[in-house]
Design a protein around this motif. Structure first.
Motif, PDB file in Angstrom:
ATOM      1  N   VAL A 252     -20.295 -13.991 -14.941  1.00  0.00           N
ATOM      2  CA  VAL A 252     -19.967 -15.414 -14.958  1.00  0.00           C
ATOM      3  C   VAL A 252     -19.088 -15.740 -13.762  1.00  0.00           C
ATOM      4  CG1 VAL A 252     -20.152 -15.616 -17.469  1.00  0.00           C
ATOM      5  CG2 VAL A 252     -17.935 -15.067 -16.424  1.00  0.00           C
ATOM      6  N   MET A 253     -19.029 -16.993 -13.413  1.00  0.00           N
ATOM      7  CA  MET A 253     -18.184 -17.419 -12.305  1.00  0.00           C
ATOM      8  C   MET A 253     -16.712 -17.190 -12.644  1.00  0.00           C
ATOM      9  SD  MET A 253     -20.116 -18.358  -9.854  1.00  0.00           S
ATOM     10  CE  MET A 253     -18.942 -19.233  -8.809  1.00  0.00           C
ATOM     11  N   PRO A 254     -15.873 -16.979 -11.625  1.00  0.00           N
ATOM     12  CA  PRO A 254     -14.440 -16.829 -11.899  1.00  0.00           C
ATOM     13  C   PRO A 254     -13.818 -18.156 -12.323  1.00  0.00           C
ATOM     14  CG  PRO A 254     -14.854 -16.818  -9.536  1.00  0.00           C
ATOM     15  CD  PRO A 254     -16.195 -16.813 -10.199  1.00  0.00           C
ATOM     16  N   SER A 255     -12.710 -18.067 -13.013  1.00  0.00           N
ATOM     17  CA  SER A 255     -11.977 -19.260 -13.429  1.00  0.00           C
ATOM     18  C   SER A 255     -10.681 -19.349 -12.640  1.00  0.00           C
ATOM     19  CB  SER A 255     -11.671 -19.211 -14.929  1.00  0.00           C
ATOM     20  OG  SER A 255     -10.900 -18.057 -15.230  1.00  0.00           O
ATOM     21  N   PHE A 256      -9.969 -20.433 -12.795  1.00  0.00           N
ATOM     22  CA  PHE A 256      -8.650 -20.599 -12.195  1.00  0.00           C
ATOM     23  C   PHE A 256      -7.603 -20.244 -13.239  1.00  0.00           C
ATOM     24  CE2 PHE A 256     -11.392 -23.107  -9.524  1.00  0.00           C
ATOM     25  CZ  PHE A 256     -10.871 -22.939  -8.246  1.00  0.00           C
ATOM     26  N   GLU A 257      -6.498 -19.678 -12.794  1.00  0.00           N
ATOM     27  CA  GLU A 257      -5.460 -19.199 -13.706  1.00  0.00           C
ATOM     28  C   GLU A 257      -5.078 -20.249 -14.744  1.00  0.00           C
ATOM     29  OE1 GLU A 257      -4.278 -16.256 -13.899  1.00  0.00           O
ATOM     30  OE2 GLU A 257      -4.790 -15.294 -11.994  1.00  0.00           O
ATOM     31  N   GLY A 258      -5.214 -19.877 -16.024  1.00  0.00           N
ATOM     32  CA  GLY A 258      -4.773 -20.749 -17.106  1.00  0.00           C
ATOM     33  C   GLY A 258      -5.653 -21.938 -17.383  1.00  0.00           C
ATOM     34  N   LYS A 259      -6.840 -21.975 -16.768  1.00  0.00           N
ATOM     35  CA  LYS A 259      -7.742 -23.118 -16.950  1.00  0.00           C
ATOM     36  C   LYS A 259      -9.092 -22.642 -17.469  1.00  0.00           C
ATOM     37  CE  LYS A 259      -5.484 -25.769 -13.276  1.00  0.00           C
ATOM     38  NZ  LYS A 259      -5.652 -26.469 -11.979  1.00  0.00           N
ATOM     39  N   PRO A 260      -9.762 -23.468 -18.294  1.00  0.00           N
ATOM     40  CA  PRO A 260     -11.054 -23.048 -18.861  1.00  0.00           C
ATOM     41  C   PRO A 260     -12.164 -23.007 -17.822  1.00  0.00           C
ATOM     42  CG  PRO A 260     -10.577 -25.327 -19.451  1.00  0.00           C
ATOM     43  CD  PRO A 260      -9.340 -24.798 -18.781  1.00  0.00           C
ATOM     44  N   LEU A 261     -13.053 -22.047 -17.964  1.00  0.00           N
ATOM     45  CA  LEU A 261     -14.206 -21.919 -17.085  1.00  0.00           C
ATOM     46  C   LEU A 261     -15.176 -23.068 -17.334  1.00  0.00           C
ATOM     47  CD1 LEU A 261     -15.898 -20.186 -15.081  1.00  0.00           C
ATOM     48  CD2 LEU A 261     -16.848 -19.025 -17.081  1.00  0.00           C
ATOM     49  N   LYS A 262     -15.706 -23.625 -16.259  1.00  0.00           N
ATOM     50  CA  LYS A 262     -16.691 -24.694 -16.346  1.00  0.00           C
ATOM     51  C   LYS A 262     -17.894 -24.360 -15.470  1.00  0.00           C
ATOM     52  CE  LYS A 262     -14.471 -27.703 -18.974  1.00  0.00           C
ATOM     53  NZ  LYS A 262     -15.026 -28.226 -20.244  1.00  0.00           N
ATOM     54  N   GLY A 263     -19.070 -24.852 -15.878  1.00  0.00           N
ATOM     55  CA  GLY A 263     -20.276 -24.623 -15.099  1.00  0.00           C
ATOM     56  C   GLY A 263     -21.099 -25.885 -14.971  1.00  0.00           C
ATOM     57  N   VAL A 264     -22.129 -25.808 -14.129  1.00  0.00           N
ATOM     58  CA  VAL A 264     -23.046 -26.928 -13.951  1.00  0.00           C
ATOM     59  C   VAL A 264     -24.469 -26.398 -14.103  1.00  0.00           C
ATOM     60  CG1 VAL A 264     -23.260 -26.664 -11.430  1.00  0.00           C
ATOM     61  CG2 VAL A 264     -23.601 -28.923 -12.481  1.00  0.00           C
ATOM     62  N   VAL A 265     -25.349 -27.225 -14.613  1.00  0.00           N
ATOM     63  CA  VAL A 265     -26.736 -26.832 -14.892  1.00  0.00           C
ATOM     64  C   VAL A 265     -27.683 -27.479 -13.894  1.00  0.00           C
ATOM     65  CG1 VAL A 265     -28.592 -26.873 -16.604  1.00  0.00           C
ATOM     66  CG2 VAL A 265     -26.218 -26.600 -17.349  1.00  0.00           C
ATOM     67  N   ALA A 266     -28.619 -26.703 -13.389  1.00  0.00           N
ATOM     68  CA  ALA A 266     -29.763 -27.243 -12.646  1.00  0.00           C
ATOM     69  C   ALA A 266     -30.921 -27.281 -13.640  1.00  0.00           C
ATOM     70  CB  ALA A 266     -30.096 -26.368 -11.453  1.00  0.00           C
ATOM     71  N   GLU A 267     -31.402 -28.459 -13.927  1.00  0.00           N
ATOM     72  CA  GLU A 267     -32.362 -28.614 -15.031  1.00  0.00           C
ATOM     73  C   GLU A 267     -33.573 -29.428 -14.620  1.00  0.00           C
ATOM     74  OE1 GLU A 267     -32.445 -30.714 -19.458  1.00  0.00           O
ATOM     75  OE2 GLU A 267     -30.563 -29.995 -18.636  1.00  0.00           O
ATOM     76  N   SER A 268     -34.720 -29.021 -15.113  1.00  0.00           N
ATOM     77  CA  SER A 268     -35.928 -29.828 -14.979  1.00  0.00           C
ATOM     78  C   SER A 268     -36.333 -30.320 -16.358  1.00  0.00           C
ATOM     79  CB  SER A 268     -37.066 -29.001 -14.367  1.00  0.00           C
ATOM     80  OG  SER A 268     -37.358 -27.882 -15.176  1.00  0.00           O
ATOM     81  N   ALA A 269     -36.955 -31.477 -16.387  1.00  0.00           N
ATOM     82  CA  ALA A 269     -37.403 -32.062 -17.645  1.00  0.00           C
ATOM     83  C   ALA A 269     -38.787 -32.659 -17.446  1.00  0.00           C
ATOM     84  CB  ALA A 269     -36.417 -33.131 -18.114  1.00  0.00           C
ATOM     85  N   ILE A 270     -39.419 -33.003 -18.548  1.00  0.00           N
ATOM     86  CA  ILE A 270     -40.723 -33.660 -18.513  1.00  0.00           C
ATOM     87  C   ILE A 270     -40.560 -35.064 -19.088  1.00  0.00           C
ATOM     88  CG2 ILE A 270     -43.119 -33.576 -19.290  1.00  0.00           C
ATOM     89  CD1 ILE A 270     -42.468 -31.360 -17.430  1.00  0.00           C
ATOM     90  N   SER A 271     -41.075 -36.051 -18.349  1.00  0.00           N
ATOM     91  CA  SER A 271     -40.924 -37.448 -18.748  1.00  0.00           C
ATOM     92  C   SER A 271     -42.278 -38.133 -18.863  1.00  0.00           C
ATOM     93  CB  SER A 271     -40.056 -38.197 -17.718  1.00  0.00           C
ATOM     94  OG  SER A 271     -38.754 -37.648 -17.654  1.00  0.00           O
ATOM     95  N   ILE A 272     -42.263 -39.278 -19.522  1.00  0.00           N
ATOM     96  CA  ILE A 272     -43.465 -40.088 -19.716  1.00  0.00           C
ATOM     97  C   ILE A 272     -43.270 -41.434 -19.031  1.00  0.00           C
ATOM     98  CG2 ILE A 272     -44.947 -41.251 -21.412  1.00  0.00           C
ATOM     99  CD1 ILE A 272     -44.164 -39.083 -23.417  1.00  0.00           C
ATOM    100  N   SER A 273     -44.281 -41.870 -18.325  1.00  0.00           N
ATOM    101  CA  SER A 273     -44.212 -43.170 -17.659  1.00  0.00           C
ATOM    102  C   SER A 273     -44.119 -44.302 -18.687  1.00  0.00           C
ATOM    103  CB  SER A 273     -45.446 -43.388 -16.783  1.00  0.00           C
ATOM    104  OG  SER A 273     -45.494 -44.722 -16.298  1.00  0.00           O
TER     105      SER A 273
END
Length: 436
Positions: free
Chosen positions: A310-331
């Motif tokens: 997992v990515m490193p965190s900063f001292e005393g702070k919660p780890l956060k992440g970001v998602v690269a996501e694809s989805a399927i949509s309808i016109s």
């Protein structure tokens, strides 16, 4: 998934995610307009009212090419086996996806179904899916990783069904760590520990460095790091960048990347006439490399002895992440929304998910069946998903694309050695007109 976020983001895409990353660019957040020169060329059998004999034809637009496109075509055929009265016409828009999709929408010739990540740009042209998702018991919505639905919403409405994703983790070269006598990074490690390890892993006489830093960084991909330090590019309501994009925590996180280069513990990769970070990692010249799921299979095939964490965190702070996501949509203008939903639902079924290999499964049951959630190489991706509950900036403000250009330039300047706070102050000043 779009590799740049995007993605993707599918990513995203990434698509990106990002995309990314799902991968990259946050996308064009201006509403699409018709452009005759960009309009996709279609044959008479590809018009929106087309049928194939007694069959109904649904058009499905994708950004994928190569092997990924072949898999989508196979998924379409698989769907047709159980839906003999429906034909899925896969339309490969490739790298020109956004331009071709915008042109098709502007010409009132939108595909029935499409890959999607940039919802703020296209939401007015997409069918809201909340009622369909909530009322269709066959969908088994509870089987999806819940955080993924955060990335398909605009103003509280869902305009896509999650199809694939990646989070961002740290790859590390075990051989280089062993040679330097440096312990492997473990879950719970910090950025201070990364900096110390990077120093020990650097040997400039061998052109070997602790970590690779991209010459040009997509702000989307950096959001996890920024959030982990308690910063953000924009306020939670999407109305303010002053004190956020140039805030103390945001500047500190961005400056850390520049400092790794100044201290010669890191090296710039992927710039003009430079190899990519993936290639330099495979060559054993960088010990750590931050990325999504995209290079993992190639690293395995080329015999690199590597681990993931997992990515490193900063001292005393919660780890956060970001998602690269694809989805399927309808016109929104599709005449066959009921039939389109059946394909969208199938695309996120166990069968279709297992056929795709370029991203991570959106269903918990599939990840368990494939034993990915127990695999040490894959576990960090799912751990980061648990930490990815923030909303990306591009989903909070429809003008983010304009702001993002200035922010990208500021971060690139930091990588080039300039002061993070000063460059971010300038980016905020130049971007205020887009926020007001």
């Amino acid at each position: 998934m779009k590799r740049s976020m995007v993605v993707v983001i599918p990513v995203l895409f990434t698509l990106s995610l990002v995309a990314s990353g799902c991968g990259g660019s946050e996308g064009n957040t201006s509403k699409p307009t018709a452009a005759a020169s960009d309009k996709p060329t279609t044959s008479p059998s590809q018009t929106k009212d087309s049928t194939n004999g007694s069959k109904l034809t649904l058009r499905f637009a994708t950004w994928d090419t190569g092997d990924a496109l072949k898999i989508e075509q196979d998924i379409a055929k698989k769907f047709e086996e159980s839906h003999p009265n429906t034909k899925i016409q896969v339309e490969a828009y490739g790298d020109g996806f956004d331009q071709k999709l915008a042109a098709a929408i502007g010409a009132n010739d939108a595909p029935d179904i499409m890959y999607m990540w940039d919802f703020p740009t296209y939401d007015a042209n997409l069918e809201p899916l909340d009622d369909l998702m909530n009322n269709d018991v066959d969908l088994k919505r509870d089987d999806f990783y819940p955080g993924l639905f955060n990335y398909v919403k605009v103003d509280g409405k869902s305009y896509g069904l999650p199809a694939g994703f990646t989070t961002r983790i740290m790859y590390y070269n075990k051989k280089l760590f062993d040679q330097a006598g440096v312990p492997y990074p473990k879950e719970g490690w910090t950025w201070n520990e990364l900096k110390e390890s990077a120093k020990k892993l650097t040997d400039t006489s061998k052109k070997q460095y602790g970590i690779g830093i991209r010459a040009s960084n997509d702000p989307y991909d950096l959001q996890g790091m920024i959030w982990s330090n308690g910063g953000s590019f924009i306020s939670p309501d999407g109305k303010t960048i002053e004190g956020f994009m140039n805030g103390k925590e945001t500047a500190e996180a961005a400056q850390l990347l520049g400092d790794l280069l100044k201290q010669k513990s890191g090296v710039v990769v992927g710039g003009k006439n430079q190899q990519s970070g993936d290639d330099i990692f495979k060559a054993g010249k960088i010990a750590m490399w931050e990325s999504g799921i995209w290079p993992l299979d190639d690293f395995k095939k080329t015999g690199v002895d590597f681990g993931t964490v997992v990515m490193p965190s900063f001292e005393g702070k919660p780890l956060k992440g970001v998602v690269a996501e694809s989805a399927i949509s309808i016109s929104k203008n599709s005449k066959y929304k009921k039939e389109a939903w059946e394909f969208v639902k199938f695309y996120a079924s166990d069968v279709a998910i297992k056929m795709r290999t370029a991203d991570l499964p959106v269903r918990k049951s599939v990840a368990d069946q494939m034993k990915l959630s127990q695999d040490p190489l894959f576990q960090p991706f799912f751990k980061m998903l648990e930490a990815s509950d923030n909303t990306p900036a591009f989903l909070l403000n429809p003008k983010w694309n304009e702001v993002n250009r200035n922010l990208t330039s500021a971060i690139d300047a930091v990588i080039s050695g300039q002061n993070a706070k000063e460059t971010l102050d300038l980016a905020v000043k130049d971007s205020q007109k887009f926020i007001k």
